[in-house]
Design an enzyme around this catalytic site. Structure first.
Site, PDB file in Angstrom:
ATOM      1  N   ASP A  33       0.816  -1.227   0.000  1.00  0.00           N
ATOM      2  CA  ASP A  33       0.000   0.000   0.000  1.00  0.00           C
ATOM      3  C   ASP A  33       0.847   1.273   0.000  1.00  0.00           C
ATOM      4  OD1 ASP A  33       0.814  -0.671   2.576  1.00  0.00           O
ATOM      5  OD2 ASP A  33      -0.973   0.163   3.541  1.00  0.00           O
ATOM      6  N   ASP A  61       0.339  -9.328   3.578  1.00  0.00           N
ATOM      7  CA  ASP A  61      -0.825  -8.911   4.368  1.00  0.00           C
ATOM      8  C   ASP A  61      -2.131  -8.936   3.569  1.00  0.00           C
ATOM      9  OD1 ASP A  61       0.859  -8.544   6.463  1.00  0.00           O
ATOM     10  OD2 ASP A  61       0.643  -6.372   6.610  1.00  0.00           O
ATOM     11  N   ARG A  63       7.522 -15.179   5.717  1.00  0.00           N
ATOM     12  CA  ARG A  63       7.772 -14.173   4.686  1.00  0.00           C
ATOM     13  C   ARG A  63       9.061 -14.421   3.891  1.00  0.00           C
ATOM     14  NH1 ARG A  63       8.094  -7.876   6.479  1.00  0.00           N
ATOM     15  NH2 ARG A  63      10.317  -8.202   6.262  1.00  0.00           N
TER      16      ARG A  63
END
Ligand SMILES: Nc1ncnc2c1ncn2[C@@H]1O[C@H](COP(=O)(O)OP(=O)(O)O)[C@@H](O)[C@H]1O
Ligand SMILES: O=P(O)(O)OC[C@H]1O[C@](O)(COP(=O)(O)O)[C@@H](O)[C@@H]1O
Ligand SMILES: [Mg+2]
Length: 524
Positions: free
Chosen positions: A223, A253, A419
């Site tokens: 984002d 996410d 991750r």
């Protein structure tokens, strides 16, 4: 029933989204209707993607044949037409199909190779950058951008920008990428190019792009990165430069709105599930074992929700989207005590962003700091939860168990283990589709766009539709969250029952929702 969009759509300028929104008149909306039945024409929306300055004006649009179209035996059906659209919403209310109203449609441009392209491949120079937190699949995206540019378009110069946005400043550090360099990227976790938080300097970035003659920029990030890319695209437009800016959304996410999911998310969910399995083994190995697993997800609990549903053995799933409380009827302590007494063990999955307000009201003083990108650093919910639950559950179990020595709590924090891993096969494939479609869009002269899957179809979305919004779990409507509550049998904590118009709600395949706000300037 068939609906055909007319090609001569009229453009309707919006103050915030110039030339992006257009009305399409549906013609021949219902097959079999006689000529004299007139269907009132509702407004339909096509979220058009902007074109680079040179090709913005259709009249002066210079085009080149797509090299793919010149190869012998390439089926013409491989090419996508600008008329090919992807429906933003596939569920319609019965009332919307009322013949008096017609069906309200909202659509994005379908992704894929165009027959004509806007750039001469021989004149093209590309750059690719990876920004924000690491994510499985970043290297695959870089690999496929390089491969697609070279093999399908004959673009031979692609630079990898080191260390995220901050790496643009010094072009002497840029890394020339070719097929040999990127060949094994798809097997690697992390980012070969490196990434970073902070360090976004719009002017310096565009100065470097201009100086080095870059005309295709591929940005992959979450984002924050999308917001940064929007600023770059604005600056490029203001300077009248012929640079296509394409974003390939990444983040474990899954917090990017409107799209089905981000790449890397599935890999992270698989890894989180393995951590849950370990917690189950530990919890089952001791009397009244309580396994608590904390997974990443600062504002959105998608990893927690999907790994909970994937494992099917979780008794409580806590996410940032749902406020919970500890004590009293309907609290999590009573629920866990019941499950411990019933099954002999219990499993909790908690997203890192859950319970932040509760912690604050109970006197925990968060770090009140932000990272280099401005993301708020969170209070650590995992150890806090262990500390709160253990004494309370011991009290609840007193006199009700054979050994009477309370719960055995095992805390698992897989942290970066979810991750820093190579992508799963499904994510590798997904990255390939996204990267190739980003290249196709940019070569066709599209800019300021994000490539994503909507209702399982890849399409191009204007960046501004996505920037400054977040994808969060839809807890108020029928969605995956309902399965979580059903499967865990956890208390159904009050969720905001949103009373906004259904037309303002966009749901995603991974169980997310966003609400339009006035910035969208969209009227149906
Ligand atoms: N509002 C913004 N304007 C310009 N750049 C931004 C903005 N927000 C974040 N960025 C930049 O985007 C990059 C990645 O942002 P970050 O929030 O760390 O990760 P992500 O993109 O994965 O969410 C950083 O280099 C950061 O400086
Ligand atoms: O890499 P850092 O700075 O430790 O940040 C950890 C954060 O990054 C993430 O893994 C991914 O976040 P972004 O996609 O926004 O980069 C979050 O889940 C987590 O909270
Ligand atoms: Mg982010």
């Amino acid at each position: 029933m068939t609906a055909t969009a007319s090609t001569n759509s009229t453009s309707e300028a919006s103050p915030l989204l110039p030339n992006i929104v257009s009305d399409i008149e549906y013609v021949n909306a219902v097959d079999g209707l006689t000529e004299d039945v007139k269907i009132p024409s509702p407004k339909h929306i096509l979220w058009k993607v902007e074109l680079v300055d040179r090709v913005f004006d259709d009249v002066n649009r210079a085009t080149y044949p797509n090299p793919l179209s010149l190869k012998p035996n390439t089926p013409t059906s491989w090419f996508v037409d600008d008329d090919d659209l992807v429906a933003a919403k596939v569920n319609v209310a019965a009332s919307d199909t009322d013949l008096d109203k017609g069906i309200k449609a909202e659509a994005y441009t379908l992704a894929g190779p165009r027959f004509d392209i806007a750039f001469d491949p021989k004149q093209c120079k590309a750059a690719v950058v990876t920004c924000g937190g690491l994510c499985p699949g970043l290297n695959t995206v870089v690999r496929e951008i390089v491969m697609c540019l070279r093999r399908q378009y004959g673009v031979s110069t692609t630079y990898g920008i080191p260390s995220g946005y901050r790496g643009f400043k010094d072009p002497t550090t840029w890394i020339p990428l070719d097929e040999k360099v990127v060949r094994n990227f798809h097997n690697m976790g992390g980012s070969f190019l490196g990434s970073s938080r902070g360090g976004h300097d719009t002017k310096a970035i565009v100065d470097s792009l201009e100086k080095e003659g870059i005309n295709l920029l591929f940005v992959t990030g979450g984002d924050g990165t999308v917001r940064g890319a929007a600023l770059i695209a604005d600056e490029v437009r203001n300077r009248g430069l012929e640079i296509a800016v394409a974003v390939i959304p990444k983040t474990i996410d899954n917090d990017i709105p409107l799209i089905d999911r981000t790449f890397g998310f599935e890999s992270a969910v698989n890894a989180a599930r393995q951590a849950i399995d370990v917690a189950v083994t530990e919890a089952e190995g001791f009397p009244y074992g309580l396994g608590i697993v904390k997974v990443m997800g600062r504002h959105s609990g998608f990893i927690a929700m999907h790994s909970t549903l994937g494992s099917r053995v979780v008794d409580l799933c806590l996410v940032p989207e749902v406020d919970f409380y500890l004590d009293g009827e309907g609290g999590i302590v009573d629920h866990l005590a019941d499950r411990l007494l019933e099954n002999g063990n219990a499993i909790v999955v908690v997203a890192e962003g859950a319970g932040q307000e509760l912690m604050a009201t109970m006197g925990s003083h968060g770090a009140d700091e932000v990272d280099l990108s401005g993301n708020k650093l969170l209070d650590d919910v995992g150890p806090w939860l262990v500390k709160q639950l253990k004494p309370r559950l011991n009290e609840k179990l007193k006199g009700k168990t054979p050994y009477d020595d309370g719960v055995t709590c095992k805390y698992v924090d897989p942290s970066y283990m979810v991750r820093g891993i190579p992508p799963t096969t499904a994510d590798n494939l997904f990255c390939t589709q996204l990267a190739h479609n980003a290249v196709h869009g940019a070569m066709a002269g599209m800019t300021s766009f994000l490539v994503g899957s909507v209702n399982t179809r890849e399409c191009y979305l204007p960046i501004r539709l996505v920037a400054n919004k977040q994808n969060v779990i839809d807890t108020a409507h029928q969605s995956l969250w309902e399965y979580v509550v059903f499967d865990t049998q956890q208390p159904s904590f009050a969720v905001e029952n949103d009373c906004r118009d259904e037309n303002d709600i966009i749901t995603t395949a991974s169980g997310g929702v966003i609400f339009r706000n006035s910035d969208d300037e969209c009227s149906i």
